[in-house]
Design a protein around this motif. Structure first.
Motif, mmCIF file in Angstrom:
data_model
loop_
_atom_site.group_PDB
_atom_site.id
_atom_site.type_symbol
_atom_site.label_atom_id
_atom_site.label_comp_id
_atom_site.label_asym_id
_atom_site.label_seq_id
_atom_site.Cartn_x
_atom_site.Cartn_y
_atom_site.Cartn_z
ATOM 1 N N ASN A 68 -26.173 19.882 6.266
ATOM 2 C CA ASN A 68 -26.800 19.334 7.478
ATOM 3 C C ASN A 68 -26.373 20.105 8.713
ATOM 4 O OD1 ASN A 68 -28.430 17.430 6.351
ATOM 5 N ND2 ASN A 68 -27.303 15.642 7.083
ATOM 6 N N ILE A 76 -28.285 23.189 8.862
ATOM 7 C CA ILE A 76 -29.654 22.917 9.357
ATOM 8 C C ILE A 76 -29.636 22.890 10.884
ATOM 9 C CG2 ILE A 76 -31.399 21.073 9.556
ATOM 10 C CD1 ILE A 76 -30.841 20.424 6.607
ATOM 11 N N LYS A 100 -33.183 24.584 12.407
ATOM 12 C CA LYS A 100 -34.232 23.972 11.565
ATOM 13 C C LYS A 100 -34.315 22.462 11.772
ATOM 14 C CE LYS A 100 -33.926 27.369 7.900
ATOM 15 N NZ LYS A 100 -33.282 27.680 6.631
ATOM 16 N N ALA A 101 -33.298 21.902 12.436
ATOM 17 C CA ALA A 101 -33.284 20.440 12.610
ATOM 18 C C ALA A 101 -34.444 19.993 13.493
ATOM 19 C CB ALA A 101 -31.960 20.005 13.224
ATOM 20 N N LYS A 102 -35.043 18.862 13.133
ATOM 21 C CA LYS A 102 -36.129 18.303 13.949
ATOM 22 C C LYS A 102 -35.579 17.288 14.942
ATOM 23 C CE LYS A 102 -40.067 18.952 10.982
ATOM 24 N NZ LYS A 102 -40.955 19.850 11.609
ATOM 25 N N ALA A 103 -34.413 16.718 14.658
ATOM 26 C CA ALA A 103 -33.840 15.704 15.555
ATOM 27 C C ALA A 103 -32.343 15.631 15.306
ATOM 28 C CB ALA A 103 -34.477 14.334 15.296
ATOM 29 N N ILE A 104 -31.626 15.182 16.325
ATOM 30 C CA ILE A 104 -30.187 14.971 16.177
ATOM 31 C C ILE A 104 -29.883 13.568 16.704
ATOM 32 C CG2 ILE A 104 -29.707 16.150 18.386
ATOM 33 C CD1 ILE A 104 -26.988 16.981 17.127
ATOM 34 N N ARG A 105 -29.072 12.841 15.935
ATOM 35 C CA ARG A 105 -28.725 11.485 16.356
ATOM 36 C C ARG A 105 -27.713 11.561 17.503
ATOM 37 N NH1 ARG A 105 -28.560 11.203 10.706
ATOM 38 N NH2 ARG A 105 -30.343 10.070 9.872
ATOM 39 N N GLN A 130 -36.971 12.929 8.414
ATOM 40 C CA GLN A 130 -35.662 12.303 8.164
ATOM 41 C C GLN A 130 -34.688 13.288 7.536
ATOM 42 O OE1 GLN A 130 -35.923 8.618 5.995
ATOM 43 N NE2 GLN A 130 -36.299 7.500 7.876
ATOM 44 N N ALA A 131 -35.220 14.119 6.628
ATOM 45 C CA ALA A 131 -34.361 15.091 5.948
ATOM 46 C C ALA A 131 -33.814 16.122 6.940
ATOM 47 C CB ALA A 131 -35.142 15.800 4.854
ATOM 48 N N LEU A 132 -34.604 16.377 8.011
ATOM 49 C CA LEU A 132 -34.182 17.363 9.009
ATOM 50 C C LEU A 132 -33.616 16.711 10.261
ATOM 51 C CD1 LEU A 132 -37.118 19.915 8.603
ATOM 52 C CD2 LEU A 132 -34.797 20.121 7.748
ATOM 53 N N THR A 133 -33.237 15.442 10.139
ATOM 54 C CA THR A 133 -32.536 14.766 11.234
ATOM 55 C C THR A 133 -31.055 14.759 10.903
ATOM 56 O OG1 THR A 133 -34.424 13.391 11.830
ATOM 57 C CG2 THR A 133 -32.254 12.567 12.461
ATOM 58 N N VAL A 134 -30.253 15.339 11.850
ATOM 59 C CA VAL A 134 -28.821 15.479 11.617
ATOM 60 C C VAL A 134 -28.089 14.329 12.298
ATOM 61 C CG1 VAL A 134 -26.884 17.011 12.001
ATOM 62 C CG2 VAL A 134 -29.105 17.967 11.448
ATOM 63 N N THR A 189 -24.201 11.691 16.188
ATOM 64 C CA THR A 189 -23.773 13.015 15.707
ATOM 65 C C THR A 189 -23.412 13.910 16.887
ATOM 66 O OG1 THR A 189 -25.305 12.788 13.842
ATOM 67 C CG2 THR A 189 -24.446 14.984 14.281
#
Lengths: 73, 184
Positions: free
Chosen positions: A31, A34, A39-44, B180-184, A47
């Motif tokens: 992760n 990523i 490549k990540a689409k979103a970050i919490r 969701q898989a690409l949400t860190v 995090t």
């Protein structure tokens, strides 16, 4: 361009390895990869908070917004 | 996940087997068809339109070339059926590997939907060809050219359309899963 992740730069500045950061933040090295590679689409927020706490930095040190150039569309 | 993986393996095997058994069954059906009674008709495993024609005495005992031609024309909707079986085998293989909301799953649903629609379209010329071929050896004026559309054809075509709609919903599920898989 959009949002650019400068995590590699912060890791080098703070002399922290990816594996160390992943363990400290509570995410898998995959992760984190990523995130680093953009490549990540979103970050919490949780995090982002954990990363900033560990690296003792601001979100702006890790995330940067760059305008999309016309020739990149 | 075990509730999906284990039965999916069995269904994948089943549909792979049906993919090969189906054309063999069509071949055996046409080679064994008889006016005096056919095992398939006796167990109700025969197309209704054909049973009617045979029982009304409108066809003579088919010759080998007629049987072969009928088998070939049966491959028209038969190809669509085999396409559906192969898509279902692929789909359940994906489920057995734990892939539920992937692009390949969506493609499999679309393949099943289109296969079902095309099967209902191709069954119409198949029925026409079958009756024409079977009556080619009839005396002059007794050859039959018919076009048959069954209510079941329309129902199954609607089911095919509904499966295509389900594939769109699965596609939305895929997008959510990827996000969701690409949400860190």
């Amino acid at each position: 361009m959009g949002i650019v992740v400068n995590l590699d730069i912060m890791l080098a500045k703070k002399k922290v390895s990816s594996k160390e950061l992943a363990e400290a933040v509570g995410i898998t090295p995959q992760n984190l990869s990523i995130l680093k590679t953009g490549k990540a689409k979103a970050i919490r927020f949780s995090t982002l908070d954990a990363i900033c706490q560990y690296l003792e930095c601001q979100p702006g040190d890790i995330l940067e917004h760059r305008e999309k150039r016309e020739d990149q569309d | 996940m075990n509730n999906i993986v284990k039965p999916s393996r069995r269904f994948a095997l089943l549909f792979k087997a049906l993919l090969y058994l189906y054309p063999a069954w069509i071949f055996i059906f046409w080679m064994s068809l008889s006016l005096d009674g056919n095992i398939w008709m006796s167990i109700g495993f025969s197309p209704g339109y054909l049973t009617d024609f045979l029982s009304e005495g409108q066809v003579m005992e088919p010759e080998l070339w007629q049987r072969i031609l009928c088998f070939v024309s049966a491959l028209l909707p038969g190809c669509a059926v085999m396409y559906i079986y192969s898509a279902l085998a692929r789909l359940f293989t994906l489920y057995s590997k734990g892939a539920i909301f992937e692009q390949e799953n969506v493609s499999c649903y679309r393949a099943v939907g289109w296969g079902l629609i095309w099967q209902q379209i191709l069954i119409i010329p198949y029925r026409t060809l079958t009756i024409l071929i079977m009556t080619l050896t009839n005396p002059e004026g007794q050859k039959i050219l018919s076009v048959t559309i069954d209510g079941m054809d329309i129902y199954l075509a609607i089911v095919g359309v509904m499966i295509l709609l389900v594939s769109r919903i699965m596609d939305e599920g895929r997008k959510i899963h990827e996000e969701q898989a690409l949400t860190v």
